[in-house]
Design an enzyme around this catalytic site. Structure first.
Site, PDB file in Angstrom:
ATOM      1  N   ARG A 118      -7.089  -0.303  -6.954  1.00 41.55           N
ATOM      2  CA  ARG A 118      -7.334   0.770  -5.975  1.00 41.55           C
ATOM      3  C   ARG A 118      -7.489   2.058  -6.772  1.00 41.55           C
ATOM      4  O   ARG A 118      -6.589   2.437  -7.514  1.00 41.55           O
ATOM      5  CB  ARG A 118      -6.192   0.884  -4.951  1.00 41.55           C
ATOM      6  CG  ARG A 118      -6.164  -0.308  -3.992  1.00 41.55           C
ATOM      7  CD  ARG A 118      -5.369  -0.029  -2.743  1.00 41.55           C
ATOM      8  NE  ARG A 118      -6.079   0.819  -1.804  1.00 41.55           N
ATOM      9  CZ  ARG A 118      -5.489   1.385  -0.742  1.00 41.55           C
ATOM     10  NH1 ARG A 118      -4.195   1.216  -0.524  1.00 41.55           N
ATOM     11  NH2 ARG A 118      -6.181   2.125   0.100  1.00 41.55           N
ATOM     12  N   ASP A 146      -2.142  10.912  -2.114  1.00 39.22           N
ATOM     13  CA  ASP A 146      -2.498   9.878  -3.098  1.00 39.22           C
ATOM     14  C   ASP A 146      -2.834  10.466  -4.454  1.00 39.22           C
ATOM     15  O   ASP A 146      -2.690   9.800  -5.476  1.00 39.22           O
ATOM     16  CB  ASP A 146      -3.670   9.038  -2.583  1.00 39.22           C
ATOM     17  CG  ASP A 146      -3.164   8.060  -1.541  1.00 39.22           C
ATOM     18  OD1 ASP A 146      -3.005   8.468  -0.385  1.00 39.22           O
ATOM     19  OD2 ASP A 146      -2.876   6.902  -1.906  1.00 39.22           O
ATOM     20  N   ASN A 188      -5.644  12.282   0.581  1.00 44.32           N
ATOM     21  CA  ASN A 188      -4.728  11.453   1.390  1.00 44.32           C
ATOM     22  C   ASN A 188      -5.596  10.653   2.360  1.00 44.32           C
ATOM     23  O   ASN A 188      -6.827  10.806   2.396  1.00 44.32           O
ATOM     24  CB  ASN A 188      -3.700  12.334   2.116  1.00 44.32           C
ATOM     25  CG  ASN A 188      -2.587  11.509   2.747  1.00 44.32           C
ATOM     26  OD1 ASN A 188      -1.975  10.677   2.078  1.00 44.32           O
ATOM     27  ND2 ASN A 188      -2.335  11.683   4.021  1.00 44.32           N
ATOM     28  N   LYS A 189      -4.955   9.809   3.134  1.00 41.09           N
ATOM     29  CA  LYS A 189      -5.669   8.911   4.049  1.00 41.09           C
ATOM     30  C   LYS A 189      -6.763   9.615   4.833  1.00 41.09           C
ATOM     31  O   LYS A 189      -6.566  10.744   5.297  1.00 41.09           O
ATOM     32  CB  LYS A 189      -4.634   8.286   4.996  1.00 41.09           C
ATOM     33  CG  LYS A 189      -5.171   7.354   6.062  1.00 41.09           C
ATOM     34  CD  LYS A 189      -6.015   6.232   5.519  1.00 41.09           C
ATOM     35  CE  LYS A 189      -5.320   5.404   4.470  1.00 41.09           C
ATOM     36  NZ  LYS A 189      -6.271   4.520   3.724  1.00 41.09           N
ATOM     37  N   GLN A 207      -2.159   2.105   9.909  1.00 42.17           N
ATOM     38  CA  GLN A 207      -0.861   2.261   9.238  1.00 42.17           C
ATOM     39  C   GLN A 207       0.111   3.081  10.095  1.00 42.17           C
ATOM     40  O   GLN A 207       1.322   2.894  10.009  1.00 42.17           O
ATOM     41  CB  GLN A 207      -1.036   2.955   7.875  1.00 42.17           C
ATOM     42  CG  GLN A 207      -1.712   2.119   6.810  1.00 42.17           C
ATOM     43  CD  GLN A 207      -3.208   2.333   6.780  1.00 42.17           C
ATOM     44  OE1 GLN A 207      -3.827   2.648   7.794  1.00 42.17           O
ATOM     45  NE2 GLN A 207      -3.822   2.178   5.629  1.00 42.17           N
ATOM     46  N   ARG A 217       0.870  -1.182   0.000  1.00 38.17           N
ATOM     47  CA  ARG A 217       0.000   0.000   0.000  1.00 38.17           C
ATOM     48  C   ARG A 217       0.902   1.226   0.000  1.00 38.17           C
ATOM     49  O   ARG A 217       2.120   1.112   0.097  1.00 38.17           O
ATOM     50  CB  ARG A 217      -1.020  -0.012   1.157  1.00 38.17           C
ATOM     51  CG  ARG A 217      -0.608  -0.648   2.439  1.00 38.17           C
ATOM     52  CD  ARG A 217       0.478   0.045   3.180  1.00 38.17           C
ATOM     53  NE  ARG A 217       0.194   1.461   3.356  1.00 38.17           N
ATOM     54  CZ  ARG A 217       1.087   2.373   3.639  1.00 38.17           C
ATOM     55  NH1 ARG A 217       2.372   2.052   3.755  1.00 38.17           N
ATOM     56  NH2 ARG A 217       0.759   3.633   3.799  1.00 38.17           N
ATOM     57  N   GLY A 218       0.269   2.413  -0.105  1.00 36.13           N
ATOM     58  CA  GLY A 218       1.049   3.645  -0.256  1.00 36.13           C
ATOM     59  C   GLY A 218       1.159   3.926  -1.751  1.00 36.13           C
ATOM     60  O   GLY A 218       1.547   3.044  -2.529  1.00 36.13           O
ATOM     61  N   ALA A 219       0.827   5.170  -2.146  1.00 36.74           N
ATOM     62  CA  ALA A 219       0.688   5.487  -3.576  1.00 36.74           C
ATOM     63  C   ALA A 219       1.917   5.110  -4.412  1.00 36.74           C
ATOM     64  O   ALA A 219       1.792   4.380  -5.409  1.00 36.74           O
ATOM     65  CB  ALA A 219       0.333   6.966  -3.734  1.00 36.74           C
TER      66      ALA A 219
HETATM   67  O1  MRU Z   1      -4.527   3.156   2.167  1.00 35.79           O
HETATM   68  P1  MRU Z   1      -3.054   3.405   2.094  1.00 35.79           P
HETATM   69  O2  MRU Z   1      -2.292   2.836   3.253  1.00 35.79           O
HETATM   70  O3  MRU Z   1      -2.479   2.988   0.754  1.00 35.79           O
HETATM   71  O4  MRU Z   1      -2.933   4.981   2.183  1.00 35.79           O
HETATM   72  C1  MRU Z   1      -1.665   5.553   2.088  1.00 35.79           C
HETATM   73  C2  MRU Z   1      -1.667   7.026   2.254  1.00 35.79           C
HETATM   74  O5  MRU Z   1      -2.682   7.657   2.430  1.00 35.79           O
HETATM   75  C3  MRU Z   1      -0.341   7.695   2.091  1.00 35.79           C
HETATM   76  O6  MRU Z   1      -0.274   8.856   2.856  1.00 35.79           O
HETATM   77  C4  MRU Z   1      -0.122   8.063   0.615  1.00 35.79           C
HETATM   78  O7  MRU Z   1      -0.345   6.954  -0.215  1.00 35.79           O
HETATM   79  C5  MRU Z   1       1.238   8.572   0.378  1.00 35.79           C
HETATM   80  S1  MRU Z   1       2.462   7.339   0.551  1.00 35.79           S
HETATM   81  C6  MRU Z   1       3.970   8.032   0.245  1.00 35.79           C
END
Ligand code: MRU
Length: 351
Positions: free
Chosen positions: A91, A239, A249-250, A198, A50-52
């Protein structure tokens, strides 16, 4: 200041993509072997990875796996395109996924429908380049962003925008890493980040391993922290950034930006240029992923809410550009994010 080596989020070996299963952290370090593009799409959907940026890099390697399958069974370029479509929908919010797939698809187009070992080799080279570029990009984001973090800063961060969310080093956490490496004394407040934790599981682990002073708090503690003057800087990842600077973002990021404004605390977003999506005018157009309500009604598989209760589980929210003090990218800082500034940034080279 630096402690243990950062955990490797993913690597390519034995013609397979190995993904650190982030669902098992911090308790267990276990890599999942993906032998097909479908394996990778499932791993993205289930949040093994996970993470963009990490999602984007994984999708690039998935295209190599798709090309190898197509070369093996003769299913052709159409099969690779089908794999790309499945990856794209795994996603919806992080635009880095689409960005990496487009990059791989442009090579596919250049081959004009030919599939074979040569195409697979070229795609593998490109996926490796995307991975290396992501690492270098994050280090540059860190170098640019460190100037924003004063010595003695008390930083609030949300979710995980660290090495685990990228090919390595991290974006928001990369800025924190760079500031720590420059000798600044820091204290990081880590939001646990409901529902998948996370912050508690991943960011806490990374900061501990780096020996950067960190304190874990519940998401609902943020208001208290601001009102008690405990936060001097907020920094988060992204994201997707729309053309006007609105940033997804999250879930739980937007309320932090509102609090930061109320308490006159700078609110920074750190992200690579691949997170900027000029095709969307504003954050209103960003597709927000809704995940299974069970992520809220259960914890580690145990039910915590009464059976039958409805639950709403959007994975992201959008912070309006007006609440963002600056966006930190590998090409420099953007103090007043807006379409013209973002266009200029994408048009110019690296600084
Ligand atoms: O649902 P996730 O864990 O993929 O969400 C991740 C985030 O919101 C991060 O802040 C974002 O992807 C940036 S990661 C460098």
């Amino acid at each position: 200041m630096s402690g243990a080596e950062p955990l490797r989020t993913l690597y390519w070996e034995q013609d397979s993509l190995f993904l650190l299963d982030q669902r098992l952290l911090p308790g267990k370090i276990s890599y999942r072997r993906c032998r097909s593009a479908a394996d990778v799409a499932a791993a993205i959907k289930n949040m093994v990875v996970r993470g963009a940026p990490a999602i984007g890099v994984s999708a690039a390697f998935a295209m190599v796996l798709a090309a190898r399958e197509a070369a093996g069974d003769g299913s052709g370029a159409a099969a690779i395109e089908r794999a790309a479509a499945a990856l794209r929908s795994s996603r919806p919010t992080a635009v880095n996924l689409d960005w990496a797939l487009r990059r791989m698809e442009s090579l596919l187009e250049r081959f004009g429908g030919d599939t074979g070992e040569e195409l697979t080799a070229i795609l593998l080279r490109e996926a490796r380049t995307i991975l290396e570029e992501d690492l270098a990009t994050n280090r540059r984001i860190g170098a640019h962003g460190a100037s924003l973090i004063p010595d003695g800063a008390s930083i609030l961060t949300h979710c995980n925008a660290g090495a685990l969310a990228t090919a390595g080093y991290g974006t928001a956490l990369g800025v924190i890493r760079a500031a720590a490496a420059a000798g600044k004394r820091l204290q990081v407040y880590v939001d646990e980040t409901r529902p998948l934790l996370q912050g508690a599981r991943l960011t806490a682990l990374e900061l501990l391993r780096e020996k950067i002073p960190a304190v874990l708090v519940t998401d609902s503690c943020a208001g208290y922290l601001f009102s008690d003057d405990r936060i001097t800087v907020v920094i988060v990842g992204a994201d997707r950034i729309a053309a006007n600077g609105d940033t997804a973002n999250k879930i739980g990021t937007y309320p932090l930006a509102v609090l930061a404004k109320r308490h006159r605390v700078p609110f920074y977003v750190a992200a690579p240029c691949s997170t900027i999506d000029l095709s969307l005018e504003s954050g209103r157009e960003i597709a927000i992923e809704e995940r299974d309500p069970e992520e809220i009604t259960t914890l580690n598989g145990d039910r915590i809410a009464p059976a039958g209760i409805a639950a709403f589980n959007p994975a992201f929210d959008v912070t309006p550009a007006e609440l963002i003090s600056a966006i930190v990218t590998e090409r420099g800082l953007l103090h007043r994010p807006c379409r013209a500034a973002l266009e200029n940034l994408l048009a110019k080279g690296e600084e």
